[in-house]
Design a protein around this motif. Structure first.
Motif, PDB file in Angstrom:
ATOM      1  N   GLY B 231       0.770  -1.234   0.000  1.00  0.00           N
ATOM      2  CA  GLY B 231       0.000   0.000   0.000  1.00  0.00           C
ATOM      3  C   GLY B 231       0.796   1.274   0.000  1.00  0.00           C
ATOM      4  N   PRO B 232       1.656   1.509  -0.997  1.00  0.00           N
ATOM      5  CA  PRO B 232       2.439   2.761  -1.009  1.00  0.00           C
ATOM      6  C   PRO B 232       1.539   3.978  -1.171  1.00  0.00           C
ATOM      7  N   ARG B 233       1.928   5.061  -0.502  1.00  0.00           N
ATOM      8  CA  ARG B 233       1.233   6.346  -0.632  1.00  0.00           C
ATOM      9  C   ARG B 233       2.292   7.440  -0.714  1.00  0.00           C
ATOM     10  N   GLY B 234       2.047   8.454  -1.543  1.00  0.00           N
ATOM     11  CA  GLY B 234       3.078   9.455  -1.748  1.00  0.00           C
ATOM     12  C   GLY B 234       2.571  10.869  -1.654  1.00  0.00           C
ATOM     13  N   LEU B 239       7.500   9.253   0.444  1.00  0.00           N
ATOM     14  CA  LEU B 239       6.832   8.002   0.092  1.00  0.00           C
ATOM     15  C   LEU B 239       6.689   7.200   1.377  1.00  0.00           C
ATOM     16  N   ALA B 278      -2.014   7.246   5.056  1.00  0.00           N
ATOM     17  CA  ALA B 278      -2.381   8.252   4.049  1.00  0.00           C
ATOM     18  C   ALA B 278      -1.478   9.448   4.314  1.00  0.00           C
TER      19      ALA B 278
END
Lengths: 230, 312
Positions: B231-234, B239, B278
């Motif tokens: 679940g990567p979020r940037g 990151l 998030a």
């Protein structure tokens, strides 16, 4: 919980006896779902304080495992968007609605409504200011100011992410994207076939691999390279 | 976009002002004919680029060279130009033009503004009312100390038209809020702590961040043995992701990397699971399923499953 990576400060976002899940953040506001003994609520609050806004509430029916529930939530400085999925109807389908609330006027309305099969994928959302992207089957984008919706992609798609004028998503484990407002959807790299989650981070496209030599690892590629010749 | 509002940038700019004198090129380099080498960064500036650098504020205005001359395709018109990166600008050689128009600056402010705020810009901007000058070309107003700085430091040719009004921007690096204004070729940043000095208005290091964007690799640390990254979020500067051991309760942590420095980050690794991050700017939020979490005692897992099932 939350943390400011610039200062290292950790702070509570939502605490208490209820169950909080699915946080999302835009600017300095956080939205989340909160489950209590009798309802599920969609909440928004600024990290700078101010009143807690209850955007929507769905009741929990005792003994009923198939009650109405929230789907995905997306937040921008101006809007919050979410989906609501109702219990199965007589045709064993789940009615669902995609709803938004203007955070300035506090007005809510339904963007689109339909039905889902029990095994079908749920709509997924991405929001950038007043541009709402939603996947259900293909990829659609709705201008929340004008109400206009247009289809960007018609094959099955998931994991939409929008950052500025760049929109990416996953279709059949491959990465796709478009440069808004007038670009054409294109596969971002032909040799990526194991993507299962994707994001945009600065000038990078980053995705999670399921299968292949990079199984369980994140991989990154420059946006400028995958969008070359756009 | 990666732009600096950091203490580091401010300190560097202020240091440059103190050592070189505002607006001068300063005794910072070894000059030889029409070239000058900068031991601070190991690069040399030559010919028309050196002439432009010397005549347009030198170190304080343009910063140190970050590269040698290189051939690069312009993101503005797709044409290949000879370019050189500096901390606060990117020089483009246009031999089709006579001097002084044979050296032009890349539109770093345009790239940066679009990168950070998209095609819709920043909401809730307020035009300056202090000695305002309106630019119909971009429908924005320049005033106060920003107008003074713009007029005394190259104006349109060096800074370009304003792309925004003044607005408050939270630094992605130090969390401080600054009043900023974007221009086609620069971002002005007001530092109240420097009131009355030449450093009251500082320029972001757009050249530095542009170079990093285009040429520095992103290094994502490998997961630990038996662990996977999910679940990567940037954001523009960071990151983040969840890392854990499949099937092992309590193994999930939130990790990340600073895109500007490649520094790996351990964001949350307490007891129990931390997951589903998030991020916006430098602010990360996540689900904390630590052992002390009170929810489990009050809410039945059947109801939690009812809520969660649509995400599975």
């Amino acid at each position: 919980m939350g943390k400011d990576l610039a200062t290292g400060t950790t702070f509570p976002v939502a605490v208490g006896a209820n169950y909080q899940t699915r946080p999302t953040i835009a600017g300095r506001s956080v939205a989340w779902l909160e489950l209590s003994s009798d309802s599920t609520r969609l909440m928004v609050q600024s990290l700078d304080g101010g009143p807690l806004t209850i955007v929507a509430t769905l009741p929990l029916t005792q003994g009923q495992s198939d009650g109405p529930t929230f789907g995905e939530v997306a937040l921008s400085d101006t809007y919050i968007a979410w989906s609501e999925v109702a219990p199965r109807n007589a045709n064993r389908l789940h009615p669902w609605t995609l709803r938004i609330m203007n955070r300035v006027t506090q007005r809510s309305n339904t963007v689109v409504a339909g039905v889902l099969s029990p095994s079908g994928t749920r709509p997924q959302l991405a929001l950038s200011d007043h541009q709402l992207v939603w996947t259900l089957g293909g990829v659609q984008i709705t201008d929340l100011q004008s109400g206009a919706t247009r289809a960007l992609f018609t094959d099955p798609a998931s994991d939409p992410v929008i950052q500025g004028d760049v929109l990416v998503w996953i279709s059949q484990s491959s990465l796709w994207g478009v440069q808004l407002p007038s670009g054409t959807a294109r596969q971002l790299a032909a040799n990526i076939t194991t993507a299962t989650s994707v994001t945009l981070a600065g000038g990078w496209l980053v995705w999670q691999n399921a299968g292949g030599p990079q199984d369980g690892r994140l991989t990154a590629r420059r946006l400028a390279e995958v969008f070359v010749g756009r | 976009m990666k732009r600096s509002t950091s203490i580091g940038m401010g300190a560097l700019a202020l240091c440059a002002l103190l050592t070189a004198g505002f607006g001068s090129t300063g005794p910072v380099a070894a000059a030889q004919g029409d070239s000058r080498s900068f031991p601070e960064t190991g690069h040399t500036v030559r010919g028309p680029f050196l002439q432009y650098w010397q005549q347009h504020g030198g170190l304080a205005q343009q910063g140190y060279p970050l590269t040698e001359e290189l051939q690069e395709v312009s993101d503005t018109n797709g044409t290949t130009y000879t370019m050189q990166y500096f901390e606060r600008a990117v020089f483009e050689l246009h031999p089709e033009n006579a001097a002084p128009y044979n050296v032009q600056l890349s539109l770093l402010g345009v790239f940066g503004y679009g990168h950070r705020y998209g095609v819709w810009g920043v909401p809730n901007q307020h035009p300056s009312t202090e000695n305002p000058r309106y630019f119909p070309q971009t429908r924005h107003t320049l005033g106060g100390t920003f107008r003074t700085y713009w007029e005394q430091h190259g104006g349109l040719a060096q800074q370009g038209y304003p792309l925004s009004e003044e607005f408050q921007e939270v630094s992605a690096l130090n969390g401080q809020t600054y009043t900023v204004q974007y221009f086609q070729r620069a971002v002005f940043e007001r530092h109240p702590e420097n009131v009355g000095t030449p450093a009251e208005v500082l320029l972001s290091q757009l050249g530095t961040f542009r170079q990093r964007d285009k040429y520095q690799n992103l290094v994502i640390p490998a997961p630990g043995a038996g662990r996977v990254q999910l679940g990567p979020r940037g954001s523009a500067s960071y990151l983040v992701w969840t890392e854990g051991t499949p099937g092992q309760v309590g193994s999930q942590d939130i990790l990340g990397v600073n895109l500007q420095t490649n520094q790996p980050l351990t964001i949350a690794n307490g007891l129990g699971d931390q997951s589903t991050p998030a991020i916006a700017g430098s602010l990360v939020v996540w689900e904390d399923h630590g052992c002390g979490r009170p929810a489990a005692a009050a809410i039945s897992w059947a109801k939690i499953w009812q809520l969660e099932r649509h995400f599975r």
